[in-house]
Structure formats: C-alpha cells, structure tokens
Design an enzyme around this catalytic site. Structure first.
Site, PDB file in Angstrom:
ATOM      1  N   LYS A  14       0.821  -1.216   0.000  1.00 56.68           N
ATOM      2  CA  LYS A  14       0.000   0.000   0.000  1.00 56.68           C
ATOM      3  C   LYS A  14       0.855   1.267   0.000  1.00 56.68           C
ATOM      4  O   LYS A  14       0.612   2.175  -0.776  1.00 56.68           O
ATOM      5  CB  LYS A  14      -0.938   0.009   1.219  1.00 56.68           C
ATOM      6  CG  LYS A  14      -1.911  -1.170   1.255  1.00 56.68           C
ATOM      7  CD  LYS A  14      -2.909  -1.030   2.394  1.00 56.68           C
ATOM      8  CE  LYS A  14      -2.301  -1.167   3.776  1.00 56.68           C
ATOM      9  NZ  LYS A  14      -1.945  -2.543   4.171  1.00 56.68           N
ATOM     10  N   ARG A  90     -10.022   0.351   8.038  1.00 56.94           N
ATOM     11  CA  ARG A  90      -9.620  -1.023   8.301  1.00 56.94           C
ATOM     12  C   ARG A  90     -10.759  -1.826   8.911  1.00 56.94           C
ATOM     13  O   ARG A  90     -10.602  -3.013   9.177  1.00 56.94           O
ATOM     14  CB  ARG A  90      -8.436  -1.038   9.261  1.00 56.94           C
ATOM     15  CG  ARG A  90      -7.082  -1.174   8.595  1.00 56.94           C
ATOM     16  CD  ARG A  90      -6.029  -1.206   9.702  1.00 56.94           C
ATOM     17  NE  ARG A  90      -4.810  -1.864   9.292  1.00 56.94           N
ATOM     18  CZ  ARG A  90      -3.762  -1.249   8.750  1.00 56.94           C
ATOM     19  NH1 ARG A  90      -3.799   0.030   8.506  1.00 56.94           N
ATOM     20  NH2 ARG A  90      -2.678  -1.933   8.444  1.00 56.94           N
ATOM     21  N   ARG A 129      11.226  -6.806   5.468  1.00 63.22           N
ATOM     22  CA  ARG A 129      11.136  -5.412   5.903  1.00 63.22           C
ATOM     23  C   ARG A 129      11.584  -5.275   7.360  1.00 63.22           C
ATOM     24  O   ARG A 129      12.203  -4.290   7.739  1.00 63.22           O
ATOM     25  CB  ARG A 129       9.692  -4.906   5.729  1.00 63.22           C
ATOM     26  CG  ARG A 129       9.546  -3.424   6.005  1.00 63.22           C
ATOM     27  CD  ARG A 129       8.181  -2.907   5.631  1.00 63.22           C
ATOM     28  NE  ARG A 129       7.183  -3.240   6.626  1.00 63.22           N
ATOM     29  CZ  ARG A 129       5.879  -3.003   6.487  1.00 63.22           C
ATOM     30  NH1 ARG A 129       5.418  -2.438   5.379  1.00 63.22           N
ATOM     31  NH2 ARG A 129       5.039  -3.318   7.434  1.00 63.22           N
ATOM     32  N   ARG A 135      10.475  -1.681  12.959  1.00 61.93           N
ATOM     33  CA  ARG A 135       9.094  -1.655  13.433  1.00 61.93           C
ATOM     34  C   ARG A 135       8.828  -2.780  14.420  1.00 61.93           C
ATOM     35  O   ARG A 135       9.189  -3.927  14.166  1.00 61.93           O
ATOM     36  CB  ARG A 135       8.130  -1.762  12.238  1.00 61.93           C
ATOM     37  CG  ARG A 135       7.937  -0.435  11.534  1.00 61.93           C
ATOM     38  CD  ARG A 135       7.092  -0.562  10.302  1.00 61.93           C
ATOM     39  NE  ARG A 135       5.774  -1.169  10.525  1.00 61.93           N
ATOM     40  CZ  ARG A 135       4.772  -1.104   9.674  1.00 61.93           C
ATOM     41  NH1 ARG A 135       4.919  -0.430   8.537  1.00 61.93           N
ATOM     42  NH2 ARG A 135       3.639  -1.685   9.934  1.00 61.93           N
ATOM     43  N   ARG A 146      -1.252  -9.905  12.930  1.00 62.10           N
ATOM     44  CA  ARG A 146      -1.788  -8.868  12.039  1.00 62.10           C
ATOM     45  C   ARG A 146      -2.575  -9.480  10.891  1.00 62.10           C
ATOM     46  O   ARG A 146      -3.597  -8.943  10.459  1.00 62.10           O
ATOM     47  CB  ARG A 146      -0.646  -8.005  11.483  1.00 62.10           C
ATOM     48  CG  ARG A 146      -0.100  -7.043  12.529  1.00 62.10           C
ATOM     49  CD  ARG A 146       1.317  -6.646  12.214  1.00 62.10           C
ATOM     50  NE  ARG A 146       1.416  -5.812  11.035  1.00 62.10           N
ATOM     51  CZ  ARG A 146       2.542  -5.631  10.356  1.00 62.10           C
ATOM     52  NH1 ARG A 146       3.655  -6.241  10.726  1.00 62.10           N
ATOM     53  NH2 ARG A 146       2.552  -4.841   9.295  1.00 62.10           N
TER      54      ARG A 146
HETATM   55  P1  ATP Z   1       1.467  -2.019   4.517  1.00 62.33           P
HETATM   56  O1  ATP Z   1       2.723  -2.778   4.755  1.00 62.33           O
HETATM   57  O2  ATP Z   1       0.658  -2.602   3.399  1.00 62.33           O
HETATM   58  O3  ATP Z   1       1.720  -0.559   4.350  1.00 62.33           O
HETATM   59  P2  ATP Z   1       0.868  -2.442   7.366  1.00 62.33           P
HETATM   60  O4  ATP Z   1      -0.275  -3.210   7.945  1.00 62.33           O
HETATM   61  O5  ATP Z   1       2.208  -3.036   7.510  1.00 62.33           O
HETATM   62  O6  ATP Z   1       0.536  -2.152   5.854  1.00 62.33           O
HETATM   63  P3  ATP Z   1       0.356   0.186   8.555  1.00 62.33           P
HETATM   64  O7  ATP Z   1      -0.734   0.551   7.657  1.00 62.33           O
HETATM   65  O8  ATP Z   1       1.533   1.056   8.620  1.00 62.33           O
HETATM   66  O9  ATP Z   1       1.052  -1.189   8.219  1.00 62.33           O
HETATM   67  O10 ATP Z   1      -0.278  -0.003  10.036  1.00 62.33           O
HETATM   68  C1  ATP Z   1       0.482  -0.433  11.152  1.00 62.33           C
HETATM   69  C2  ATP Z   1      -0.389  -0.612  12.385  1.00 62.33           C
HETATM   70  O11 ATP Z   1      -1.016   0.633  12.762  1.00 62.33           O
HETATM   71  C3  ATP Z   1      -1.597  -1.567  12.229  1.00 62.33           C
HETATM   72  O12 ATP Z   1      -1.234  -2.910  12.399  1.00 62.33           O
HETATM   73  C4  ATP Z   1      -2.523  -1.047  13.351  1.00 62.33           C
HETATM   74  O13 ATP Z   1      -2.124  -1.474  14.613  1.00 62.33           O
HETATM   75  C5  ATP Z   1      -2.328   0.458  13.286  1.00 62.33           C
HETATM   76  N1  ATP Z   1      -3.305   1.088  12.373  1.00 62.33           N
HETATM   77  C6  ATP Z   1      -3.030   1.704  11.188  1.00 62.33           C
HETATM   78  N2  ATP Z   1      -4.166   2.121  10.598  1.00 62.33           N
HETATM   79  C7  ATP Z   1      -5.192   1.759  11.409  1.00 62.33           C
HETATM   80  C8  ATP Z   1      -6.619   1.868  11.352  1.00 62.33           C
HETATM   81  N3  ATP Z   1      -7.230   2.444  10.308  1.00 62.33           N
HETATM   82  N4  ATP Z   1      -7.350   1.380  12.380  1.00 62.33           N
HETATM   83  C9  ATP Z   1      -6.766   0.801  13.421  1.00 62.33           C
HETATM   84  N5  ATP Z   1      -5.438   0.642  13.540  1.00 62.33           N
HETATM   85  C10 ATP Z   1      -4.651   1.108  12.558  1.00 62.33           C
HETATM   86 MG    MG Z   2       2.218   1.080   5.205  1.00 57.73          MG
END
Ligand code: ATP
Ligand code: MG
Length: 190
Positions: A14, A90, A129, A135, A146
C-alpha cells in the site's frame, strides 16, 4: 475531490504504490500507520496508546482512529483536491465514518484499489522489511497476529466496497512498475 482508498493485507504494498499514485495524480497521502508511528517517535500520549496496540498486532480502537483521521483531514487543506487513504478504513465502522466525513465535503470514495497478494509472499515481504524497518510489529509472531486481524476485521470491507461498486482488484505481485501500471489502467477506466 478525487479520493482513492488503497486496500490490502499488511505488506501488500500500500505504501509503495501510494507514493507512485500521489506523484502521478497529485493526491494528498494519508497513511494512518505513518501518522501513528510519528506519534510514537515523538513520545506523545497518543503515541503511547498507539504503541500498546501496534506492538501487539492489534488495531487502534475505531473511535480513536476515526477521531485521528478526521483531525488529519481538517488540518490539511491540500486534502481538498483529493486524498489517497492508506491504511484507513480497516473496519466497516471506519468505512461508514469515512463516508460521512467525505459527504460533509460533498465528496465520496471514488475507487478502492485492492492489492491482492498470497499470504506466503506477505509473510516473506514483512520479515524482510523487519530486518531494516525497526518496526515493533514486523516480526513473525506479530505478523501472524496482524494477518489474523486482517482476515477477521479488515477483509470484510472488500465485500462492503464490492457492493458499492467501488472495489477494483489489482494483482499485487510482480514488479512495482507493473503493479502501478495496472492501477493507472484501472483509474483511467473510471
Ligand atoms: P502495509 O505494509 O501494506 O503498508 P501495514 O499493515 O504493515 O501495511 P500500517 O498501515 O503502517 O502497516 O499499520 C500499522 C499498524 O497501525 C496496524 O497494524 C494497526 O495497529 C495500526 N493502524 C493503522 N491504521 C489503522 C486503522 N485504520 N485502524 C486501526 N489501527 C490502525
Ligand atoms: Mg504502510
């Protein structure tokens, strides 16, 4: 206002594709993950709360997350031209809130770009990553949590947007360039 939701599992790309989309279409990027990580880095109260959920692989509660998003929208007038929402919504609750927020601006979600990637590859990408991201959630145990949260709470949103006729499925594997080209093609057909 032209609004794109970029949708997909953790590690589906994303953030990577959002960067390409903003430079092509001049949209304003809102990554909720980045917003939260910034708060954690600054050590704010909000950051402390966010960290307690993120490090466990859980979602931040809807009410708080919706509040944060609406503040980011209000604080950034550039968002008026259009936004790419990365990591939000989400949950169905968040999607309904987003609909209301945009309706207040006489706008809507114009398209949902759904990046589809098989689970094995997601885990591989996130572990890779994790070697450089620093992270707290890029480790095997948290990655599994997750993905579980994604299947239970986030994936149902696909149907929600399919019913609204907004969901466009994109194959999220291959080169970054090829994936971006299919996104562009999809947007050009809207
Ligand atoms: P990607 O790698 O595709 O960018 P990702 O799941 O690794 O996606 P982020 O979108 O950066 O990572 O989100 C990291 C964390 O932040 C999530 O696991 C959650 O705990 C929190 N978070 C982010 N957005 C939301 C949301 N809309 N609602 C609730 N928690 C969120
Ligand atoms: Mg991201």
């Amino acid at each position: 206002m032209f609004n794109v939701v970029i949708f997909g599992a953790p590690g589906s790309g994303k953030g990577t594709q959002s960067e390409r989309i903003i430079s092509e279409y001049g949209l304003f990027h809102i990554s909720t993950g980045d917003v939260l990580r910034e708060q954690i880095a600054k050590g704010t109260e909000l950051g402390k709360i966010a960290d307690s959920y993120i490090s466990k692989g859980q979602l931040i509660p809807d009410e708080l997350m919706i509040d944060i998003l609406s503040q980011v929208l209000d604080a950034n007038p550039q968002a008026g031209k259009g936004v790419i929402f990365d990591g939000f919504p989400r949950t169905i609750e968040q999607a309904k809130a987003l609909k209301k927020m945009l309706a207040l601006r006489e706008a809507e979600v114009d398209v949902v770009v759904g990046l589809e990637v098989e689970e094995e590859e997601l885990i591989e990408r996130l572990l890779k990553r994790g070697q450089v991201s620093g992270r707290s959630d890029d480790n095997l145990d948290t990655i599994k949590k997750r993905l579980h949260v994604y299947h239970n709470q986030t994936k149902p949103l696909k149907d929600y947007y399919v019913k609204e006729g907004k969901y466009k499925q994109i194959k999220g594997t291959g080169t970054v360039e090829n994936i971006f080209n299919s996104i562009k093609e999809t947007i050009s057909k809207l």
